[in-house]
Write an enzyme that holds these catalytic residues in place. Structure first.
Site, PDB file in Angstrom:
ATOM      1  N   HIS A  47       0.846  -1.193   0.000  1.00  0.00           N
ATOM      2  CA  HIS A  47       0.000   0.000   0.000  1.00  0.00           C
ATOM      3  C   HIS A  47       0.877   1.236   0.000  1.00  0.00           C
ATOM      4  CE1 HIS A  47      -3.380   2.665   0.871  1.00  0.00           C
ATOM      5  NE2 HIS A  47      -2.579   3.276   1.718  1.00  0.00           N
ATOM      6  N   ASP A  65     -15.026   2.622   7.873  1.00  0.00           N
ATOM      7  CA  ASP A  65     -13.965   3.504   7.379  1.00  0.00           C
ATOM      8  C   ASP A  65     -14.493   4.464   6.325  1.00  0.00           C
ATOM      9  OD1 ASP A  65     -11.092   4.309   7.083  1.00  0.00           O
ATOM     10  OD2 ASP A  65     -11.460   3.571   5.057  1.00  0.00           O
ATOM     11  N   ARG A  73     -14.232  12.839   8.289  1.00  0.00           N
ATOM     12  CA  ARG A  73     -12.952  13.494   8.582  1.00  0.00           C
ATOM     13  C   ARG A  73     -12.634  14.557   7.550  1.00  0.00           C
ATOM     14  NH1 ARG A  73      -9.168   8.799   8.138  1.00  0.00           N
ATOM     15  NH2 ARG A  73      -7.560  10.398   8.326  1.00  0.00           N
ATOM     16  N   SER A 117      -7.321   3.712   9.322  1.00  0.00           N
ATOM     17  CA  SER A 117      -7.988   3.700   8.018  1.00  0.00           C
ATOM     18  C   SER A 117      -7.217   2.846   7.022  1.00  0.00           C
ATOM     19  CB  SER A 117      -8.122   5.131   7.494  1.00  0.00           C
ATOM     20  OG  SER A 117      -8.665   5.151   6.196  1.00  0.00           O
ATOM     21  N   LYS A 170      -8.288  -1.472   5.878  1.00  0.00           N
ATOM     22  CA  LYS A 170      -8.544  -1.916   4.500  1.00  0.00           C
ATOM     23  C   LYS A 170      -7.603  -3.037   4.099  1.00  0.00           C
ATOM     24  CE  LYS A 170      -8.488   2.351   2.703  1.00  0.00           C
ATOM     25  NZ  LYS A 170      -8.831   3.397   3.674  1.00  0.00           N
TER      26      LYS A 170
END
Length: 429
Positions: free
Chosen positions: A82, A161, A168, A183, A187
């Site tokens: 990621h 999320d 947010r 967050s 995922k």
């Protein structure tokens, strides 16, 4: 137990229990806690932070708010990657076929781009016929047969999320490390990988502007992973300037293909980051030494196996493996140097905005992308240029490109003396 008491507890800088966090996330996901109360809690978390246990419990509760992908029917250690987002960040297009060519299964769910950062799914969809919407059975079958599949995020993964992220964004609570970490990690954990390598971008073109904050975020995510039974490594990489030459969906696919075809001629930062992240992923999956992992990555690039896997992957998901170059755009504009000197910096944020304005990115989720639009950086940091030399090429099907040209001109910082080269890899954890 009620939300008002929990808000009061957190605003006084007291720790929440696992049961309290579970209650809060479950009730909010089911619309039993209103946005205005959750906004208060998010602000309290932003101001007072969360300890390791709270952050881990928050992540776990977000994961459990929806489905968790079961990848147990895929053979081998599943490793995911990621990135926290960057300009010209085409790393997923490179590391996925590299690892798959080394027999490491890559079962990856990726997102779309919003704002100045591009999404891997958008880049893949720029290839004619490429299908990012496989069924679960198709997804697993493809990984078992080809060791690689990349699809869009779908189903009921981490619904908490999605709600928290949107809230947010409009309440000034984005820049909280526990909230960012939970967050990202929720995922990745819900996506079912055994191990995760995180590319944390740091600099002007990234959310984390300095190394201290990037390191804090990295440490938090490693801690979450360990508490939830995942192997996690982090590579902190420079994003003060774009990664590689090309920014834009089809432009980045073309650069990824060229990299796999002849990596030695690639831009140095792109090369360093790709090898570092690929090696870390291979090391995480196999347990070999850092040197051995790097040797394996270089070998699969050298012998062409990674390039062949890239083509195989595109074909397996319905894409035309020959459709890797952008089509001609209505306008092709060369942006020139206005003085002699050395390029000290290429501001990633300004280049990203220039690319966005010509249609390579989205301002809203509903915006339509122009896959062929974008920016090619001809001259790179550290290079000596003369007045009139081409710095970059802008590709656009829009007639009004004056603002994009201005942004590219502003992005290039030219100085008299040769600059000190910055490292692309800032830290490995």
């Amino acid at each position: 137990m009620n939300m008002l008491n929990l808000i009061d507890k957190k605003k006084r800088n007291n720790s929440l229990t696992e049961e309290e966090i579970q209650y809060m996330i479950n009730k909010y996901t089911n619309d039993e806690i209103p946005d205005y109360q959750m906004s208060s809690m998010l602000m309290a978390i932003l101001i007072n932070g969360m300890n390791k246990d709270e952050t881990s419990w928050l992540t776990k509760s977000i994961v459990e708010s929806g489905d968790v992908i079961d990848l147990s029917s895929i053979e081998g250690f599943k490793v995911d990657k990621h990135s926290t987002g960057g300009i010209g960040d085409k790393i997923s297009l490179l590391v996925a076929p590299i690892l798959a060519s080394l027999n490491i299964p890559i079962a990856k769910m990726s997102g779309r781009g919003l704002g100045i950062t591009g999404g891997t799914v958008d880049k893949l969809e720029s290839i004619e016929g490429f299908n990012v919407e496989l069924t679960s059975d198709q997804f697993i079958k493809q990984v078992n047969e080809h060791k690689i599949a990349i699809v869009g995020q779908s189903g009921n993964l981490t619904p908490a999320d999605k709600k928290l992220y949107a809230l947010r964004d409009v309440t000034g609570t984005v820049d909280s490390i526990p909230l960012i970490a939970s967050s990202i990690m929720s995922k990745k954990i819900a996506s079912g990988a055994d191990g995760i390598v995180l590319d944390v971008k740091c600099g002007k073109g990234a959310f984390m502007k300095d190394l201290n904050h990037a390191t804090e975020l990295a440490s938090t995510m490693i801690s979450i992973g360990e508490s939830l039974g995942r192997k996690v490594s982090v590579v902190i990489t420079d994003m003060n300037q774009p990664l590689g030459h090309n920014i834009g969906n089809k432009l980045e696919v073309a650069e990824a293909h060229d990299f796999l075809r002849n990596y030695k001629d690639s831009e140095q930062g792109l090369l360093e980051v790709t090898i570092a992240i690929s090696s870390k992923m291979y090391q995480l999956a196999t347990g070999v030494s850092e040197d051995e992992a790097q040797n394996q990555v270089v070998e699969t690039l050298t012998n062409g196996a990674a390039l062949e896997k890239f083509k195989e992957f595109i074909t397996a998901q319905g894409g035309d493996a020959s459709d890797i170059n952008p089509k001609d755009t209505k306008h092709t504009i060369e942006v020139k140097a206005v003085k002699d000197g050395y390029i000290n910096l290429i501001d990633a944020e300004l280049i990203g905005m220039a690319s966005l304005l010509v249609g390579a990115g989205r301002l809203t989720k509903a915006d339509t992308l122009d896959f062929d639009a974008g920016v090619k950086l001809v001259s790179l940091t550290g290079q000596e240029v003369q007045k009139g030399d081409t710095l970059a090429i802008l590709y656009s099907n829009k007639d009004d490109v004056a603002e994009s040209i201005k942004l590219i001109e502003e992005a290039y910082k030219i100085i008299e003396d040769e600059p000190i080269k910055n490292n692309s890899i800032l830290k490995i954890m």
